[in-house]
Design a protein around this motif. Sequence first.
Motif, PDB file in Angstrom:
ATOM      1  N   GLU A   6       0.839  -1.191   0.000  1.00 39.47           N
ATOM      2  CA  GLU A   6       0.000   0.000   0.000  1.00 39.47           C
ATOM      3  C   GLU A   6       0.878   1.246   0.000  1.00 39.47           C
ATOM      4  O   GLU A   6       1.992   1.233   0.521  1.00 39.47           O
ATOM      5  CB  GLU A   6      -0.914   0.051   1.230  1.00 39.47           C
ATOM      6  CG  GLU A   6      -1.851  -1.121   1.378  1.00 39.47           C
ATOM      7  CD  GLU A   6      -1.381  -2.102   2.411  1.00 39.47           C
ATOM      8  OE1 GLU A   6      -2.218  -2.803   3.015  1.00 39.47           O
ATOM      9  OE2 GLU A   6      -0.151  -2.180   2.629  1.00 39.47           O
ATOM     10  N   SER A   7       0.344   2.322  -0.526  1.00 36.69           N
ATOM     11  CA  SER A   7       1.008   3.626  -0.484  1.00 36.69           C
ATOM     12  C   SER A   7      -0.049   4.719  -0.521  1.00 36.69           C
ATOM     13  O   SER A   7      -1.212   4.452  -0.827  1.00 36.69           O
ATOM     14  CB  SER A   7       1.967   3.778  -1.667  1.00 36.69           C
ATOM     15  OG  SER A   7       1.267   3.685  -2.893  1.00 36.69           O
ATOM     16  N   GLY A   8       0.375   5.929  -0.184  1.00 39.55           N
ATOM     17  CA  GLY A   8      -0.521   7.066  -0.285  1.00 39.55           C
ATOM     18  C   GLY A   8      -1.049   7.597   1.034  1.00 39.55           C
ATOM     19  O   GLY A   8      -1.747   8.609   1.062  1.00 39.55           O
ATOM     20  N   GLY A   9      -0.726   6.927   2.133  1.00 42.96           N
ATOM     21  CA  GLY A   9      -1.176   7.423   3.421  1.00 42.96           C
ATOM     22  C   GLY A   9      -0.434   8.681   3.832  1.00 42.96           C
ATOM     23  O   GLY A   9       0.524   9.097   3.179  1.00 42.96           O
ATOM     24  N   GLY A  10      -0.907   9.282   4.905  1.00 41.00           N
ATOM     25  CA  GLY A  10      -0.246  10.490   5.393  1.00 41.00           C
ATOM     26  C   GLY A  10      -1.110  11.258   6.351  1.00 41.00           C
ATOM     27  O   GLY A  10      -2.117  10.747   6.862  1.00 41.00           O
ATOM     28  N   LEU A  11      -0.701  12.494   6.594  1.00 45.97           N
ATOM     29  CA  LEU A  11      -1.414  13.393   7.501  1.00 45.97           C
ATOM     30  C   LEU A  11      -2.178  14.422   6.678  1.00 45.97           C
ATOM     31  O   LEU A  11      -1.610  15.045   5.768  1.00 45.97           O
ATOM     32  CB  LEU A  11      -0.407  14.091   8.426  1.00 45.97           C
ATOM     33  CG  LEU A  11      -0.946  15.196   9.336  1.00 45.97           C
ATOM     34  CD1 LEU A  11      -1.945  14.619  10.337  1.00 45.97           C
ATOM     35  CD2 LEU A  11       0.205  15.887  10.063  1.00 45.97           C
ATOM     36  N   VAL A  12      -3.442  14.588   6.996  1.00 47.76           N
ATOM     37  CA  VAL A  12      -4.276  15.537   6.261  1.00 47.76           C
ATOM     38  C   VAL A  12      -5.239  16.205   7.238  1.00 47.76           C
ATOM     39  O   VAL A  12      -5.605  15.609   8.255  1.00 47.76           O
ATOM     40  CB  VAL A  12      -5.039  14.816   5.123  1.00 47.76           C
ATOM     41  CG1 VAL A  12      -6.007  13.788   5.666  1.00 47.76           C
ATOM     42  CG2 VAL A  12      -5.747  15.803   4.213  1.00 47.76           C
ATOM     43  N   GLN A  13      -5.632  17.428   6.928  1.00 46.37           N
ATOM     44  CA  GLN A  13      -6.607  18.117   7.769  1.00 46.37           C
ATOM     45  C   GLN A  13      -8.018  17.624   7.463  1.00 46.37           C
ATOM     46  O   GLN A  13      -8.298  17.127   6.365  1.00 46.37           O
ATOM     47  CB  GLN A  13      -6.537  19.627   7.537  1.00 46.37           C
ATOM     48  CG  GLN A  13      -5.291  20.283   8.104  1.00 46.37           C
ATOM     49  CD  GLN A  13      -5.364  21.796   8.032  1.00 46.37           C
ATOM     50  OE1 GLN A  13      -5.989  22.351   7.137  1.00 46.37           O
ATOM     51  NE2 GLN A  13      -4.699  22.458   8.965  1.00 46.37           N
ATOM     52  N   ALA A  14      -8.878  17.752   8.439  1.00 42.74           N
ATOM     53  CA  ALA A  14     -10.277  17.383   8.249  1.00 42.74           C
ATOM     54  C   ALA A  14     -10.841  18.107   7.030  1.00 42.74           C
ATOM     55  O   ALA A  14     -10.575  19.293   6.821  1.00 42.74           O
ATOM     56  CB  ALA A  14     -11.085  17.714   9.492  1.00 42.74           C
ATOM     57  N   MET A  82     -10.258   8.887  -0.917  1.00 39.75           N
ATOM     58  CA  MET A  82     -10.927   9.290   0.323  1.00 39.75           C
ATOM     59  C   MET A  82     -11.102  10.795   0.326  1.00 39.75           C
ATOM     60  O   MET A  82     -10.102  11.536   0.324  1.00 39.75           O
ATOM     61  CB  MET A  82     -10.103   8.836   1.532  1.00 39.75           C
ATOM     62  CG  MET A  82      -9.789   7.344   1.535  1.00 39.75           C
ATOM     63  SD  MET A  82      -8.945   6.808   3.023  1.00 39.75           S
ATOM     64  CE  MET A  82      -7.389   7.672   2.837  1.00 39.75           C
ATOM     65  N   ASN A  83     -12.342  11.246   0.312  1.00 39.73           N
ATOM     66  CA  ASN A  83     -12.663  12.674   0.328  1.00 39.73           C
ATOM     67  C   ASN A  83     -13.393  13.028   1.616  1.00 39.73           C
ATOM     68  O   ASN A  83     -13.895  12.152   2.317  1.00 39.73           O
ATOM     69  CB  ASN A  83     -13.528  13.026  -0.877  1.00 39.73           C
ATOM     70  CG  ASN A  83     -12.847  12.768  -2.199  1.00 39.73           C
ATOM     71  OD1 ASN A  83     -11.628  12.859  -2.325  1.00 39.73           O
ATOM     72  ND2 ASN A  83     -13.641  12.425  -3.199  1.00 39.73           N
ATOM     73  N   SER A  84     -13.453  14.308   1.900  1.00 40.68           N
ATOM     74  CA  SER A  84     -14.156  14.810   3.088  1.00 40.68           C
ATOM     75  C   SER A  84     -13.744  14.025   4.328  1.00 40.68           C
ATOM     76  O   SER A  84     -14.581  13.579   5.118  1.00 40.68           O
ATOM     77  CB  SER A  84     -15.679  14.709   2.886  1.00 40.68           C
ATOM     78  OG  SER A  84     -16.090  15.425   1.747  1.00 40.68           O
ATOM     79  N   LEU A  85     -12.452  13.882   4.498  1.00 38.66           N
ATOM     80  CA  LEU A  85     -11.944  13.073   5.601  1.00 38.66           C
ATOM     81  C   LEU A  85     -12.272  13.681   6.954  1.00 38.66           C
ATOM     82  O   LEU A  85     -12.322  14.917   7.110  1.00 38.66           O
ATOM     83  CB  LEU A  85     -10.433  12.886   5.462  1.00 38.66           C
ATOM     84  CG  LEU A  85     -10.027  11.844   4.414  1.00 38.66           C
ATOM     85  CD1 LEU A  85      -8.579  12.027   3.993  1.00 38.66           C
ATOM     86  CD2 LEU A  85     -10.255  10.443   4.954  1.00 38.66           C
ATOM     87  N   LYS A  86     -12.519  12.804   7.916  1.00 39.91           N
ATOM     88  CA  LYS A  86     -12.873  13.197   9.270  1.00 39.91           C
ATOM     89  C   LYS A  86     -11.826  12.634  10.244  1.00 39.91           C
ATOM     90  O   LYS A  86     -11.184  11.620   9.943  1.00 39.91           O
ATOM     91  CB  LYS A  86     -14.243  12.636   9.637  1.00 39.91           C
ATOM     92  CG  LYS A  86     -15.355  12.999   8.684  1.00 39.91           C
ATOM     93  CD  LYS A  86     -16.654  12.295   9.065  1.00 39.91           C
ATOM     94  CE  LYS A  86     -17.770  12.620   8.099  1.00 39.91           C
ATOM     95  NZ  LYS A  86     -19.033  11.918   8.451  1.00 39.91           N
ATOM     96  N   PRO A  87     -11.684  13.237  11.406  1.00 33.49           N
ATOM     97  CA  PRO A  87     -10.731  12.697  12.392  1.00 33.49           C
ATOM     98  C   PRO A  87     -10.995  11.226  12.714  1.00 33.49           C
ATOM     99  O   PRO A  87     -10.050  10.470  12.961  1.00 33.49           O
ATOM    100  CB  PRO A  87     -10.945  13.597  13.610  1.00 33.49           C
ATOM    101  CG  PRO A  87     -11.374  14.904  13.024  1.00 33.49           C
ATOM    102  CD  PRO A  87     -12.239  14.530  11.842  1.00 33.49           C
ATOM    103  N   THR A 118      -3.816   9.728   8.988  1.00 28.60           N
ATOM    104  CA  THR A 118      -4.104  10.542  10.164  1.00 28.60           C
ATOM    105  C   THR A 118      -4.822  11.809   9.715  1.00 28.60           C
ATOM    106  O   THR A 118      -4.311  12.540   8.869  1.00 28.60           O
ATOM    107  CB  THR A 118      -2.831  10.903  10.924  1.00 28.60           C
ATOM    108  OG1 THR A 118      -2.138   9.704  11.293  1.00 28.60           O
ATOM    109  CG2 THR A 118      -3.156  11.699  12.178  1.00 28.60           C
ATOM    110  N   VAL A 119      -5.986  12.034  10.290  1.00 29.12           N
ATOM    111  CA  VAL A 119      -6.789  13.208   9.948  1.00 29.12           C
ATOM    112  C   VAL A 119      -6.852  14.115  11.181  1.00 29.12           C
ATOM    113  O   VAL A 119      -7.369  13.712  12.234  1.00 29.12           O
ATOM    114  CB  VAL A 119      -8.201  12.815   9.508  1.00 29.12           C
ATOM    115  CG1 VAL A 119      -8.975  14.055   9.058  1.00 29.12           C
ATOM    116  CG2 VAL A 119      -8.143  11.780   8.390  1.00 29.12           C
ATOM    117  N   SER A 120      -6.332  15.311  11.042  1.00 30.52           N
ATOM    118  CA  SER A 120      -6.317  16.257  12.162  1.00 30.52           C
ATOM    119  C   SER A 120      -7.556  17.146  12.119  1.00 30.52           C
ATOM    120  O   SER A 120      -8.070  17.476  11.046  1.00 30.52           O
ATOM    121  CB  SER A 120      -5.067  17.115  12.113  1.00 30.52           C
ATOM    122  OG  SER A 120      -5.053  17.893  10.929  1.00 30.52           O
ATOM    123  N   SER A 121      -7.992  17.538  13.296  1.00 28.52           N
ATOM    124  CA  SER A 121      -9.206  18.369  13.374  1.00 28.52           C
ATOM    125  C   SER A 121      -8.874  19.845  13.299  1.00 28.52           C
ATOM    126  O   SER A 121      -7.727  20.253  13.346  1.00 28.52           O
ATOM    127  CB  SER A 121      -9.951  18.063  14.673  1.00 28.52           C
ATOM    128  OG  SER A 121      -9.109  18.285  15.778  1.00 28.52           O
TER     129      SER A 121
END
Length: 121
Positions: A6-14, A82-87, A118-121
């Motif tokens: 797998e690839s493409g993960g990371g940290l993104v804002q809500a 994955m769109n409109s990501l939530k914490p 990881t989705v930050s709020s």
Amino acid sequence: QVQLVESGGGLVQAGGSLRLSCAASGSIFTINDASWSRQAPGKQRELVAGITRGGTTNYADSVRGRFTISRDNAKNTVYLQMNSLKPEDTAVYYCNADLVMPITKVTFNSWGQGTQVTVSS
């Protein structure tokens, strides 16, 4: 040894988006049914989305309308947009698929090593 990567993960804002990819590391004939699951700390692994070789999809209620699973059979790759990501989407995401080997056409099930989202709020 053939395995899924797998690839493409990371940290993104809500509210943001990520696209995960899942590909076989070695030589395979094709991928049959495939799916994405996730596991958050302290929780059981849950199925997020699945796709058949023919392209029929299914989704968990928690992600329906926000996530899209797709595949490129020519590249033997499965994706999760994955769109409109939530914490609460924060988890390790795992790819799972039935891999068909060349020549023998033997099929075996394989899991990837996981990628952190990881989705930050």
